[in-house]
Design an enzyme around this catalytic site. Structure first.
Site, mmCIF file in Angstrom:
data_model
loop_
_atom_site.group_PDB
_atom_site.id
_atom_site.type_symbol
_atom_site.label_atom_id
_atom_site.label_comp_id
_atom_site.label_asym_id
_atom_site.label_seq_id
_atom_site.Cartn_x
_atom_site.Cartn_y
_atom_site.Cartn_z
ATOM 1 N N ASP A 49 -12.549 -7.780 9.976
ATOM 2 C CA ASP A 49 -11.344 -7.062 10.440
ATOM 3 C C ASP A 49 -11.632 -5.595 10.719
ATOM 4 O O ASP A 49 -12.346 -4.936 9.963
ATOM 5 C CB ASP A 49 -10.249 -7.105 9.374
ATOM 6 C CG ASP A 49 -9.734 -8.497 9.109
ATOM 7 O OD1 ASP A 49 -8.543 -8.721 9.309
ATOM 8 O OD2 ASP A 49 -10.528 -9.349 8.671
ATOM 9 N N ARG A 96 0.793 -1.227 0.000
ATOM 10 C CA ARG A 96 0.000 0.000 0.000
ATOM 11 C C ARG A 96 0.825 1.276 0.000
ATOM 12 O O ARG A 96 0.302 2.352 0.252
ATOM 13 C CB ARG A 96 -0.988 -0.019 1.183
ATOM 14 C CG ARG A 96 -1.974 -1.154 1.028
ATOM 15 C CD ARG A 96 -3.067 -1.220 2.052
ATOM 16 N NE ARG A 96 -3.779 -2.474 1.821
ATOM 17 C CZ ARG A 96 -3.500 -3.618 2.409
ATOM 18 N NH1 ARG A 96 -2.539 -3.674 3.321
ATOM 19 N NH2 ARG A 96 -4.160 -4.713 2.111
ATOM 20 N N THR A 102 -4.242 -8.611 13.784
ATOM 21 C CA THR A 102 -3.149 -8.020 13.016
ATOM 22 C C THR A 102 -3.481 -6.589 12.599
ATOM 23 O O THR A 102 -4.617 -6.121 12.720
ATOM 24 C CB THR A 102 -2.799 -8.891 11.805
ATOM 25 O OG1 THR A 102 -3.992 -9.214 11.082
ATOM 26 C CG2 THR A 102 -2.122 -10.176 12.258
ATOM 27 N N ASN A 155 -9.083 -9.471 12.599
ATOM 28 C CA ASN A 155 -9.877 -10.585 13.115
ATOM 29 C C ASN A 155 -9.075 -11.487 14.053
ATOM 30 O O ASN A 155 -7.859 -11.611 13.936
ATOM 31 C CB ASN A 155 -10.405 -11.434 11.956
ATOM 32 C CG ASN A 155 -9.276 -12.016 11.111
ATOM 33 O OD1 ASN A 155 -8.653 -11.308 10.332
ATOM 34 N ND2 ASN A 155 -9.011 -13.303 11.256
ATOM 35 N N ASP A 200 -15.220 -12.672 10.255
ATOM 36 C CA ASP A 200 -14.008 -12.082 9.683
ATOM 37 C C ASP A 200 -14.197 -10.606 9.343
ATOM 38 O O ASP A 200 -13.839 -10.147 8.266
ATOM 39 C CB ASP A 200 -13.544 -12.849 8.435
ATOM 40 C CG ASP A 200 -12.225 -12.301 7.883
ATOM 41 O OD1 ASP A 200 -11.334 -11.992 8.676
ATOM 42 O OD2 ASP A 200 -12.103 -12.165 6.640
ATOM 43 N N GLY A 218 -1.108 -11.418 8.653
ATOM 44 C CA GLY A 218 -0.999 -12.850 8.870
ATOM 45 C C GLY A 218 -2.012 -13.415 9.829
ATOM 46 O O GLY A 218 -1.789 -14.482 10.420
ATOM 47 N N GLY A 219 -3.135 -12.727 10.008
ATOM 48 C CA GLY A 219 -4.166 -13.229 10.905
ATOM 49 C C GLY A 219 -4.693 -14.590 10.501
ATOM 50 O O GLY A 219 -5.120 -15.382 11.348
ATOM 51 N N GLU A 220 -4.646 -14.880 9.198
ATOM 52 C CA GLU A 220 -5.095 -16.192 8.706
ATOM 53 C C GLU A 220 -4.006 -17.259 8.838
ATOM 54 O O GLU A 220 -4.177 -18.393 8.401
ATOM 55 C CB GLU A 220 -5.557 -16.072 7.241
ATOM 56 C CG GLU A 220 -6.947 -15.494 7.098
ATOM 57 C CD GLU A 220 -7.037 -14.040 7.536
ATOM 58 O OE1 GLU A 220 -7.930 -13.740 8.346
ATOM 59 O OE2 GLU A 220 -6.220 -13.219 7.089
#
Length: 605
Positions: free
Chosen positions: A329, A135, A265, A285, A327, A195-197
């Site tokens: 976030d 970004r 995250t 999340n 989810d 990297g929350g997943e």
């Protein structure tokens, strides 16, 4: 001879100024100078308040329809191009998705002054949840700051592109990667982690801009000390008032040691208020997506935070979606604006959350002032109880109540949220917010999963589709009154609006579409498109503007991708990770191609 009383008063005075002077002087002077010049676009949001507004007005409602392409630039990368370039004193600094190239371009000639291309292990791509986006970069004191995908934060010499310092921000082998833009506030570079997943435990970190030394790191979950949270001084909204969070406020809301892989995250945007020396941001999340495996409120995932820039100490925190089941976030930008809220002048923080509610808080205290749906089709909760601050969940759409291996259907919004990271704009003239949104619902089926470091820790499959019983498209561009929590205008779009908005003193609001159109409208009347141009690829980048040698330009990245367009960007691969990546968006292939370029527009003389 000095009396004891005089000495005591002097000591108190010195102590007072020692306390307040850092807050008065901490905003980086070079950044302040650069953003004060409207000819520049010196921060990703244009300023430290995340307002995304420009004072330029050479291009306006009367002549924007005459805009033509002034020049273009290819980054040489085909994946999703989020964020925008920076412009500082006649030089443009551009970035790309992985491998995270950075270019410096002379605006006189559009020639490349230098290029930086980091060497990164391509294995990091497999650890990136929702495309290989980046970004953008930050600029301060002759340095360009890049947060690479492999979590390396690097400072580049702005004249040569050579690295000045670099530091590792996380371990990609455990799923800790980065997609966010770094932000410079004071003498610190602020960055987060993704990297929350993958079960990554979120944090915000501050590094010295000159040396790269870690100044502080505050986690989103866990023990008070590791979150930099004083249980008696840190406050939250509860029972209709601002109250201390109390001891072990996070630990008490997790089962056992789940907080260690608890997500939360911080891959969104950050803002800063010099007057209070406060950094504001949101957390994502909780892990895993299967809520049955992590009973409790899972604090402090899904929350808005205020931290002291000097120390990282948490001033206040507010959780928007306790015990997230969808989810949603909370990483979207925090827009700081001084507005009247319910007739009272307020130093406000305005946040458009993935969960579909638009929040207005007092940014100095964390008091909750407004929480209303910014898409009337949001159905997972009826409303936010203003006394407790908690959303009132509709049992029919509770994935926890329905349980694992049950497909809960018709949840609005989808995990894309009513708005994801694509940033909104605040216009100080109209006192309104201009918001790119998704208009998408989903079916969500949780399943049990074991945590393995470095492997996806998702725990749900889902499918997404246009909101039923609506205009048939998957997006809206809206105008929002944050003082009342009301939609003022709404303009439907065929696909999600995944582009950051821009407002200008010329009376314009501009944004891009997933089909690849840059659109500009009268910010007071969205019914007419004053300008519309098809760029080479779908737009998930953020519109920006600058002036060079007396001429205003408006630009935007095109390059389909991000979560909304990853299905196409990845070659319409079959979704195998449970993230629902391609759901509902395969139709995009009829409208746009892959790409990676900057298009810059101007009104010809």
């Amino acid at each position: 001879m000095t009396s004891k009383t005089t000495s005591h008063r002097f000591a108190k005075t010195v102590g007072f100024f020692a306390a307040v002077l850092p807050a008065l002087a901490l905003a980086n002077a070079d950044v302040e100078k650069n953003i004060a010049n409207p000819n520049n676009w010196a921060m990703q949001a244009g300023d430290m308040f995340n307002q995304r507004h420009s004072k330029l007005k050479q291009i306006n409602t009367k002549n924007v329809g005459k805009m033509q392409v002034a020049w273009t630039f290819s980054t040489g990368v085909l994946r999703g191009h989020e964020g925008s370039p920076l412009v500082v004193d006649g030089v443009m600094y551009l970035h790309s998705p992985f491998p995270n190239k950075v270019y410096a371009v002379d605006l006189d000639t559009q020639k490349i002054l230098w290029k930086y291309e980091p060497k990164q292990d391509s294995a990091v791509i497999q650890q990136m949840c929702c495309d290989t986006v980046n970004r953008g970069v930050a600029y301060a004191e002759g340095k360009v700051f890049l947060q690479q995908a492999d979590s390396t934060l690097v400072a580049l010499d702005a004249k040569s592109g050579k690295p000045v310092w670099s530091v590792k921000n996380g371990d990609p082998k455990k799923g800790a990667v980065n997609t966010n833009a770094p932000h410079v506030f004071g003498n610190k570079v602020i960055t987060g982690i993704a990297g929350g997943e993958w079960g990554v435990r979120g944090f915000l970190a501050a590094y010295d801009i000159n040396t790269g030394a870690l100044a502080w790191k505050g986690y989103s979950t866990g023990p008070d000390a590791e979150m930099l949270m004083d249980p008696e001084k840190t406050t939250t909204w509860a029972d209709g008032a601002v109250r201390p969070v109390g001891k072990d406020s996070s630990l008490k809301t997790w089962q056992g040691d789940q907080w260690k892989t608890g997500g939360g995250t911080t891959w969104g945007w950050y803002s800063y208020d010099k007057a209070t020396n406060s950094v504001y941001y949101g957390t994502g999340n909780p892990s895993t997506w299967n809520p049955s495996q992590r009973p409790g409120d899972n604090k402090w995932s899904m929350s808005i935070w205020s931290r002291d820039l000097d120390t990282g100490a948490v001033k206040w925190v507010y959780q928007m979606t306790p015990f997230d089941e969808w989810d949603f976030d909370g990483v979207n930008e925090m827009i700081l604006a001084d507005i009247d809220v319910k007739g009272k002048p307020t130093k406000a923080l305005v946040h458009f959350d993935r969960n579909g509610f638009g929040y207005t808080l007092d940014r100095t205290t964390g008091a909750l002032l407004v929480a209303e749906k910014f898409d009337p089709k949001v159905n997972w909760a009826t409303h936010v109880d203003m006394k407790s601050g908690r959303p009132q969940v509709v049992p029919k759409y509770s994935t926890a109540q329905n349980g694992p291996d049950v497909n809960t259907k018709g949840i609005c919004p989808s995990a894309l949220g009513t708005k994801d990271q694509q940033p909104a704009s605040f216009d100080p003239d109209t006192k309104l917010f201009y918001v790119p949104t998704n208009h998408v619902c989903m079916d969500y089926e949780p399943f049990k999963i074991d945590y393995t470091a470095g492997q996806p820790y998702v725990g749900a499959t889902l499918s997404m589709y246009p909101t039923p019983g609506s205009h048939g498209g998957m997006g809206n561009f809206i105008v929002w009154d944050a003082s009342k929590g009301k939609i003022v205008q709404s303009h439907p779009e065929k696909f999600s609006v995944w582009s950051g908005a821009l407002t200008t003193a010329g009376g314009l609001v501009c944004y891009g579409t997933l089909e690849g159109y840059l659109k500009c409208m009268d910010k007071k009347d969205l019914s007419k498109e004053l300008f519309k141009f098809k760029t080479p690829s779908g737009i998930v980048g953020n519109v920006f503007t600058y002036e060079h040698k007396g001429k205003q330009f408006i630009g935007v990245f095109s390059g389909i991708g991000g979560w909304a367009g990853i299905g196409m960007a990845a070659g319409l691969e079959k979704d195998t990770d449970g993230l629902g990546a391609a759901g509902g968006y395969r139709e995009l292939a009829q409208y746009t191609e892959l790409g990676g370029s900057l298009t810059v527009f101007a009104v010809p003389k």
